[in-house]
Design a protein around this motif. Structure first.
Motif, PDB file in Angstrom:
ATOM      1  N   ARG A 155     -18.815  56.512 -43.420  1.00  0.00           N
ATOM      2  CA  ARG A 155     -20.113  56.507 -44.108  1.00  0.00           C
ATOM      3  C   ARG A 155     -21.276  56.673 -43.134  1.00  0.00           C
ATOM      4  NH1 ARG A 155     -21.996  51.669 -48.166  1.00  0.00           N
ATOM      5  NH2 ARG A 155     -24.125  52.363 -48.377  1.00  0.00           N
ATOM      6  N   THR A 156     -21.109  56.137 -41.934  1.00  0.00           N
ATOM      7  CA  THR A 156     -22.176  56.208 -40.941  1.00  0.00           C
ATOM      8  C   THR A 156     -22.503  57.650 -40.583  1.00  0.00           C
ATOM      9  OG1 THR A 156     -21.544  54.054 -40.055  1.00  0.00           O
ATOM     10  CG2 THR A 156     -22.862  55.457 -38.625  1.00  0.00           C
ATOM     11  N   ARG A 157     -21.482  58.474 -40.382  1.00  0.00           N
ATOM     12  CA  ARG A 157     -21.730  59.878 -40.048  1.00  0.00           C
ATOM     13  C   ARG A 157     -22.457  60.586 -41.188  1.00  0.00           C
ATOM     14  NH1 ARG A 157     -16.121  61.883 -37.171  1.00  0.00           N
ATOM     15  NH2 ARG A 157     -15.919  60.086 -35.804  1.00  0.00           N
ATOM     16  N   SER A 158     -22.062  60.305 -42.405  1.00  0.00           N
ATOM     17  CA  SER A 158     -22.737  60.915 -43.558  1.00  0.00           C
ATOM     18  C   SER A 158     -24.189  60.483 -43.629  1.00  0.00           C
ATOM     19  CB  SER A 158     -22.017  60.528 -44.854  1.00  0.00           C
ATOM     20  OG  SER A 158     -20.704  61.005 -44.846  1.00  0.00           O
ATOM     21  N   ARG A 159     -24.463  59.220 -43.367  1.00  0.00           N
ATOM     22  CA  ARG A 159     -25.837  58.719 -43.410  1.00  0.00           C
ATOM     23  C   ARG A 159     -26.694  59.362 -42.312  1.00  0.00           C
ATOM     24  NH1 ARG A 159     -26.551  54.638 -46.952  1.00  0.00           N
ATOM     25  NH2 ARG A 159     -28.444  53.905 -45.954  1.00  0.00           N
ATOM     26  N   ILE A 160     -26.096  59.573 -41.146  1.00  0.00           N
ATOM     27  CA  ILE A 160     -26.830  60.220 -40.050  1.00  0.00           C
ATOM     28  C   ILE A 160     -27.165  61.664 -40.423  1.00  0.00           C
ATOM     29  CG2 ILE A 160     -26.550  61.149 -37.705  1.00  0.00           C
ATOM     30  CD1 ILE A 160     -25.137  58.483 -37.012  1.00  0.00           C
ATOM     31  N   LEU A 161     -26.194  62.386 -40.947  1.00  0.00           N
ATOM     32  CA  LEU A 161     -26.461  63.774 -41.350  1.00  0.00           C
ATOM     33  C   LEU A 161     -27.541  63.838 -42.424  1.00  0.00           C
ATOM     34  CD1 LEU A 161     -22.834  65.203 -41.350  1.00  0.00           C
ATOM     35  CD2 LEU A 161     -24.685  65.795 -39.776  1.00  0.00           C
TER      36      LEU A 161
END
Length: 105
Positions: A23-29
């Motif tokens: 989820r963290t990578r998606s939130r960063i993108l």
């Protein structure tokens, strides 16, 4: 499924799975999509609602996809999505379509 396919390995090696591994990578993108400008790690973390250490941990593997322009502002590293990159464009399209499905007008 075909018996000779090692489906779990294929899934683990799939670029989409690696790009959105958590989820963290998606939130960063998503944060970088909306920013439209280069952001520091602190700004990315604040926008994504995550800690700076989580942002650092997620940015390293995302760099493998070559979707960032990495720069500097003062003594801080900045990240900006490459607007002319076909992967960024495709992910932006998927994000828009998924959001429209969840929040139809």
């Amino acid at each position: 499924m075909t018996e000779d396919l090692d489906v779990p390995r294929l899934v683990d090696d799939n670029g989409l799975v690696l790009l959105f591994a958590n989820r963290t990578r998606s939130r960063i993108l998503a944060t970088l999509f909306y920013a439209g400008e280069a952001l520091t790690v602190a700004e990315i973390a604040a926008g994504a609602g995550i800690s700076q250490s989580a942002a650092y941990e997620a940015l390293d593997p995302l760099e493998r996809f070559d979707v960032f322009e990495v720069g500097e502002r003062g003594d801080e590293t900045t990240y900006r999505l490459l607007e002319d990159d076909e992967l960024v464009e495709a992910v932006r399209t998927v994000a828009r379509l998924a959001t429209e499905r969840i929040h139809p007008e």
